[in-house]
Design a protein around this motif. Structure first.
Motif, short mmCIF file in Angstrom:
data_model
loop_
_atom_site.label_atom_id
_atom_site.label_comp_id
_atom_site.label_asym_id
_atom_site.label_seq_id
_atom_site.Cartn_x
_atom_site.Cartn_y
_atom_site.Cartn_z
N ILE B 97 0.84 -1.20 0.00
CA ILE B 97 0.00 0.00 0.00
C ILE B 97 0.87 1.24 0.00
O ILE B 97 2.05 1.20 0.38
CB ILE B 97 -0.94 0.02 1.22
N THR B 127 -4.34 0.01 -3.40
CA THR B 127 -5.05 -0.02 -2.12
C THR B 127 -5.03 -1.44 -1.54
O THR B 127 -4.83 -2.41 -2.28
CB THR B 127 -6.52 0.39 -2.31
N SER B 128 -5.29 -1.53 -0.24
CA SER B 128 -5.31 -2.85 0.41
C SER B 128 -6.31 -3.77 -0.27
O SER B 128 -6.04 -4.97 -0.43
CB SER B 128 -5.66 -2.70 1.89
N ALA B 132 -5.17 -7.20 -1.82
CA ALA B 132 -5.72 -8.45 -1.28
C ALA B 132 -6.32 -9.30 -2.39
O ALA B 132 -6.13 -10.51 -2.43
CB ALA B 132 -6.77 -8.15 -0.21
N MET B 145 -0.17 -4.93 3.42
CA MET B 145 -1.41 -4.17 3.38
C MET B 145 -2.02 -4.07 4.77
O MET B 145 -1.44 -4.54 5.75
CB MET B 145 -2.39 -4.88 2.45
N MET B 146 -3.22 -3.47 4.82
CA MET B 146 -3.88 -3.33 6.11
C MET B 146 -4.60 -4.62 6.48
O MET B 146 -5.18 -5.27 5.63
CB MET B 146 -4.88 -2.19 6.06
N SER B 196 -11.55 1.77 0.48
CA SER B 196 -10.39 1.47 1.32
C SER B 196 -10.77 1.62 2.79
O SER B 196 -11.73 2.30 3.14
CB SER B 196 -9.24 2.42 0.99
N LYS B 197 -9.99 0.96 3.66
CA LYS B 197 -10.35 1.00 5.08
C LYS B 197 -10.25 2.43 5.65
O LYS B 197 -11.17 2.87 6.36
CB LYS B 197 -9.48 0.02 5.87
N VAL B 266 -0.27 -2.45 9.53
CA VAL B 266 0.25 -3.07 8.32
C VAL B 266 0.59 -4.54 8.59
O VAL B 266 1.23 -4.87 9.59
CB VAL B 266 1.51 -2.33 7.82
#
Lengths: 305, 305
Positions: B97, B127-128, B132, B145-146, B196-197, B266
């Motif tokens: 990210i 983005t995460s 993913a 990523m997150m 995104s989160k 992360v």
DNA sequence: ACCAGTTACGTGAGCCGTAAGCATT
DNA sequence: AATGCTTACGGCTCACGTAACTGGT
């Protein structure tokens, strides 16, 4: 990364041989080969050049060796410094032959007592035949004697050779040396007890020389044989290590005899099943002491010659 | 003696906790307990005093610690010095990210290239959510990523938290701080891409405050958000690490907002089946870099306060 | 009830030894 | 044929993870 692999690597580097290393570490050639291969795979580096008759360190291997030695040395120091002296405890019934009493056994016992004060030592000194019998009847945990023990679930380690010679009092009237073995039969032979391997060796020597030796007297104790020989009562065959003191004091002299008597090959035997930690550990210590003793003997010989 | 046990011992001594050590070494508490027990059994020495709420080194343990550290350090140096730089080779498809691009990713990449020059890096920054998705379609070997990835045969490691704050250009006319989150809705919000989160977090924050925020603009790039914020086009939420340069240059200022935005946690994810050595190794390096980065950040904060 | 370390136990990876393979003298 | 390292393979040990246990707040 595995410490046993590093130790194996060090020994291969020292001995320049996989098979010799396998012997030294009491394992198989295949295991050594696999350990080195695993180490090389893990590092991505060839540590040894193998062409068919020799194994040599590569430059990378040479760089690795000193570091590996540091690691293994530190680990041994770690064990020695931290390990509780009481960790190994219990009773060890050990049997040994007289020859090692007169060479490296005192040092071994001292080292055992210092390193593992909670191990209770129970020592039997007798002929190899008797020691072996007691060991097989499980009366002994560790047998130090002549010849390997070939039996299931018994580990047998070669500890070292004790060179032997013929000795007599300096004032005995013997022919010019070198003496053929047959000529000794004219004097009383002060020998190990009947049935022992040195006893049989002596008999065979005389038989090979075509002489019937009847004047063999049998003793269980090297000390007794030496005292009688010093009193000019006969000639005797002893481990050189046992005779050392009497030689230095001028009470015995070494005879040059052809053929020379064979050395005493000392082995340690202990059961692997059930596993006996104390016996295994003491066998390793005995091996180290015997090796040091052999080295010392050779060094002195080197100094003298 | 086992090097992994020594390393475990060192970590327990540092963290004073079996469970924390288990987390750190990606294993179970039971395994740590057994390793320490085995070490103690082997040495015959109690290394730790355990009473129910704490684990502390015994004096013997303290003596062991420095030696153990020496051994483990030497072993790591051994690996580093001897291990072929070409040992690890191949291609690594890594997704990350943007936030880590602005914190520790450059250092990680440099270290990968120096340590394993034969590893070909293939980097995707997104983005995460996108990362993913690519990871699950096996388009990526390693996803940074997150949030952890919970999936069979996937290992997920927490790398570290990146603290975040609200930022605006210094010349923007904002009310006195601390600003309640709701008051920000009056300005354009320059936010991470929809879905995104962080985007969702912002939405939830506003919702919690009873405000409907419509002025959210969506960008995939932190750099873009910063440039627009510097031009006074709105307020933005950024990782502090990304804003650092603009703060120092006076182009942005940090806003005290209540509640503060949550940090970005992360994680690194990679498959354990099939086992991917490169990804595992790089994940460890990433963890080390993220930890160092976090430490550095806290130190600076400590210096400032 | 919860937390942190210990103990019990079935499972699996790794290491070993046996034995066959291979290349060279 | 003998030597010396490598490779193949089955067996076994040891360390791991799961899960139940302990003992104290």
């Amino acid at each position: 990364m595995n410490l046993r692999f590093l130790e194996t690597f060090i020994w291969v580097a020292r001995l320049n041989s996989f098979s010799a290393t396998a012997d030294r570490l009491h394992t198989t050639q295949a295991a050594v080969s696999n350990r080195i291969a695993a180490l090389e795979r893990e590092l991505g580096v060839r540590l040894f050049d193998r062409d068919l008759r020799s194994v040599r360190l590569t430059p990378e291997g040479r760089a690795a060796l000193s570091r590996a030695e540091d690691i293994v040395r530190l680990t041994q120091e770690f064990q020695g410094a931290i390990s509780s002296k009481d960790a190994l405890r219990g009773r060890l019934a050990m049997g040994a032959i007289d020859s090692v009493v007169h060479s490296w056994l005192p040092r071994l016992i001292r080292r055992i007592q210092q390193t593992y004060p909670c191990v209770e030592l129970d020592l039997t000194v007798d002929t190899s035949l008797t020691i072996a019998g007691q060991f097989h009847r499980s009366e002994l945990d560790l047998a130090i004697m002549m010849g390997p023990v070939i039996a299931p679930q018994v580990e047998s380690r070669f500890l070292g050779s004790l060179p032997c010679s013929w000795y007599a009092a300096p004032d005995m009237d013997l022919p010019a040396e070198p003496l053929p073995i047959a000529s000794l039969a004219a004097w009383p032979i002060l020998a190990f007890s009947r049935g022992s391997k040195p006893h049989q060796d002596i008999l065979r020597h005389f038989a090979d020389a075509g002489v019937k030796a009847t004047a063999l007297s049998n003793f269980n104790s090297i000390a007794t044989m030496m005292i009688l020989a010093e009193d000019s009562l006969g000639v005797t065959m002893l481990p050189d290590a046992a005779a050392q003191g009497a030689i230095t004091a001028g009470r015995l002299r070494r005879l040059a005899v052809t053929p020379p008597p064979p050395p005493i090959d000392v082995h340690a035997a202990y059961t692997t099943q059930p596993r006996n930690t104390i016996a295994t550990t003491v066998a390793s210590m005995a091996q180290a002491e015997a090796e040091a003793f052999g080295r010392r003997g050779r060094d002195e010989e080197g100094d003298a010659g």
